[in-house]
Design a protein around this motif. Sequence first.
Motif, short mmCIF file in Angstrom:
data_model
loop_
_atom_site.label_atom_id
_atom_site.label_comp_id
_atom_site.label_asym_id
_atom_site.label_seq_id
_atom_site.Cartn_x
_atom_site.Cartn_y
_atom_site.Cartn_z
N GLU A 132 0.83 -1.20 0.00
CA GLU A 132 0.00 0.00 0.00
C GLU A 132 0.86 1.26 0.00
OE1 GLU A 132 -3.23 0.47 -0.15
OE2 GLU A 132 -4.02 -1.56 0.17
N SER A 151 -4.74 8.53 2.96
CA SER A 151 -5.28 8.00 1.71
C SER A 151 -4.42 6.83 1.27
CB SER A 151 -5.30 9.08 0.63
OG SER A 151 -6.15 10.16 1.01
N ARG A 152 -5.05 5.77 0.71
CA ARG A 152 -4.35 4.51 0.41
C ARG A 152 -4.46 4.19 -1.09
NH1 ARG A 152 -7.08 0.32 2.35
NH2 ARG A 152 -5.31 -0.95 3.08
N SER A 153 -3.41 3.53 -1.61
CA SER A 153 -3.41 3.15 -3.02
C SER A 153 -2.49 1.95 -3.21
CB SER A 153 -2.92 4.31 -3.89
OG SER A 153 -2.75 3.90 -5.24
N TRP A 159 -6.58 6.24 -5.72
CA TRP A 159 -6.54 6.46 -4.28
C TRP A 159 -7.91 6.28 -3.63
CZ3 TRP A 159 -1.90 7.07 -1.89
CH2 TRP A 159 -0.80 7.33 -2.72
N SER A 160 -7.90 5.75 -2.42
CA SER A 160 -9.13 5.57 -1.65
C SER A 160 -9.56 6.89 -1.03
CB SER A 160 -8.89 4.57 -0.52
OG SER A 160 -8.00 5.14 0.45
N LYS A 161 -10.78 6.91 -0.53
CA LYS A 161 -11.18 8.02 0.31
C LYS A 161 -10.39 7.96 1.61
CE LYS A 161 -15.83 8.69 -1.53
NZ LYS A 161 -17.28 8.81 -1.22
#
Length: 505
Positions: A132, A151-153, A159-161
């Motif tokens: 991540e 924020s995660r990717s 990218w996530s919220k």
Amino acid sequence: MNRTSLRSQRARNTSAFVTIALMFGIVVVFVTSVDAQTSLVKLSTDTFHDSDAQHRTEVEPDTFAWGSTIVTAFQVARISGGGGADVGFATSTNAGKTWTSGYLPGLTDNYKGGSFTAASDAAVAYDAKHGEWLISTLPIVNDSGEAVATSRSTDGIHWSKPVIVDNSGSDDKNWITCDNTTTSPHYGNCYTEWDSPGQGDLIFMSTSTDGGLTWGPAMNTADNAGGIGGQPLVLANGTVVVPISTFGTMIAFRSTDGGKSWTSSSVIANQNFRGEDGGLRDGFGMPTAQIDGAGKIYMVWPDCSFRSGCSTDDLVLTTSTNGTTWTKIARIPIDPLTSTVDHFIPGIGIDRATSGKTAHLAVTYYYYPVAACNNSCKLYVGYTISQDGGKTWTKGKELAGPMQLSWLPNSQNGLMVADYLAVAYANGNPFGVFAVAKTPSGGLFNEAMYTTKAPLLARADEPRFSSKGEKPVPNAKGKYVWKYYDDDGRYPIPPAKQVRPSKRK
């Protein structure tokens, strides 16, 4: 940093707006800086049109690399009262050859359903165990209350919220790192640090064990230390070391149990800081820190200890292998001691495949050719390289400039490019990301994020310089006075505490 987003405050340039059109795409715009030998790549452009921000502006990048992937994140559309309209990112998956840019979704009300009115203080990390990418941010809600978010990717592009790490309010200067050593007992832990100016810059730490999806309780150091601008690092044995500034003294604290507890703080060194002319927001003298392949910590900050009368700020270096004992500060010989060049807002990067006497280091920074420039200052970006663990350095080289300070957006305490920078090594090649301002046009600014087309390398025959034998000026005293616990001017430091803290062990 930067928390106050005043919806009633209009940017000083709001005469023209453009439609939000940026989604994701490859950005490769090449320009050549004056007198520089390196072609620059423009990474992103502010395309927002909200009335709160000063368009087109991008400021304050952090950059991190893992393998061939480089991720940088930064404020987009600076709001003078604090933060930006959103946090942007630019990612290269091929070691700096091409870049993809965009904005973090679900963070602010300016892009894809966010609830916050602005965001600031982007910091980037990678969690190798969980695969991540993480961007830590400081969300803002009007002029009251802040949070720390992540924020995660999985690819550095989608990218996530944001996941909320803390929402207690009065949060500032967040930073993030992960334990990526497979043999560490805490492999896969990620650590976020921030401070609370409303509580005298009380330091907080939170730990995630699942790739940033959830975060543990906010914890303080054993001595309830205060500080700002901490940059946590993880040694190969899993020990977390957090060097941080306390307004005139650099300190550090540690965790040896994966973030379950944190030690008392100890002094690294005193700081003498001149501060910069021209009304520039100068990063408050905060440090930058990184770690080499063997776990040696390198920490750099601006300091005038080697200059008579504190006439200009150099960059100084100290190192540690355990986070408790540190070498005496040494001046990085970017320019001779007789020069008038002022150096500030540094960012360090280290090739993790190197270590010790052959560690490869790169430092980017901003500078004035003449420190005492009053209101006629010209701003430049420069860099220097060391390939022997900081023993010798190349002469400082220009990357961009000159920039007129009038080309920069306002912040609540100065014209702004950044509070911090960073350099990232991808496959052994260093790339820095930095804000460059050009002549405004059409009632809008013209400040954006840039990197270099080629990595920041030194020729084999390039002269190297050493500061061996140099000593700080006796009784050196910086001229800079820290008057607030925050960068907004909302939390004043009592006059009796506006002095360097006493030494601690």
